[in-house]
Structures are given as C-alpha cells and as structure tokens.
Design a protein around this motif. Structure first.
Motif, PDB file in Angstrom:
ATOM      1  N   ASP A 159      -1.646   1.564  -8.907  1.00  0.00           N
ATOM      2  CA  ASP A 159      -2.328   0.453  -8.243  1.00  0.00           C
ATOM      3  C   ASP A 159      -2.363   0.653  -6.725  1.00  0.00           C
ATOM      4  N   LYS A 160      -1.252   1.073  -6.144  1.00  0.00           N
ATOM      5  CA  LYS A 160      -1.198   1.314  -4.700  1.00  0.00           C
ATOM      6  C   LYS A 160      -2.139   2.451  -4.299  1.00  0.00           C
ATOM      7  N   PHE A 180       0.798  -1.224   0.000  1.00  0.00           N
ATOM      8  CA  PHE A 180       0.000   0.000   0.000  1.00  0.00           C
ATOM      9  C   PHE A 180       0.830   1.273   0.000  1.00  0.00           C
ATOM     10  N   ARG A 212      -5.573   1.084  -4.269  1.00  0.00           N
ATOM     11  CA  ARG A 212      -5.741   0.228  -3.084  1.00  0.00           C
ATOM     12  C   ARG A 212      -5.922   1.060  -1.820  1.00  0.00           C
ATOM     13  N   GLY A 229      -9.461   0.103  -1.476  1.00  0.00           N
ATOM     14  CA  GLY A 229      -9.287  -1.217  -0.883  1.00  0.00           C
ATOM     15  C   GLY A 229      -9.562  -1.266   0.598  1.00  0.00           C
TER      16      GLY A 229
END
Length: 95
Positions: A78-79, A13, A82, A86
C-alpha cells in the motif's frame, strides 16, 4: 497482528525498513509492556486460570508470527502504491 501494525503505521508513505525503530521510545516501551502482558496471560498459571488460556506450542507461535507478519507485506505494498501514484495525483491537482 496489532503489534506489527502499530510499528508499521508510524509513517504513511515511508517503508518500515527505512525507519529507525527506536525513534519513538514510548511506542517501544508500550510494545514491550504489551508483549510481556500477553506472555503472562498465556504462561502464568494464575492468569491462565482467570483468562482461560493454555500455553502455545512452538508450531502455533510460528503460525501466529507468519500470519501476523502478513500485515507488514500488505501495508508495504500500500505504501509503495501511495509513493508511486498518490503523490503524482496530489501534484496534478495542485497544478
């Protein structure tokens, strides 16, 4: 590409830009050893003969660096996703 991915995979993350690159000295040593081995295969004449390699031009190095750095951009996006979505879903499932 894999060198940058290894550094960027240290946290699922947290951004690579917030992590101290020297908190995992074994990873640093492994990346240095891998880099020197790769350079030896590309530039040492006996290894060039064994592996059938040729020296790279400065333009080729810049091209490789640019393409390889793209993994950092993709994984950082992507992090970010997330971090934004996420953890919210995880909290929703727990409630």
């Amino acid at each position: 590409f894999q060198f940058f991915q290894a550094v960027n995979s240290r946290s699922e993350f947290q951004s690579i830009f917030r992590l101290n690159p020297f908190t995992n000295p074994l990873l640093v040593y492994a990346l240095l050893a891998s880099t020197f081995a790769q350079l030896a295969v590309i530039y040492a004449p006996p290894l060039q003969w064994v592996f059938r390699t040729v020296p790279l031009t400065p333009f080729e190095w810049l091209l490789l660096l640019g393409i390889s750095l793209s993994v950092i951009l993709v994984v950082e996006v992507d992090k970010l996703i997330r971090r934004k979505f996420g953890r919210t879903q995880a909290h929703t499932r727990m409630a």
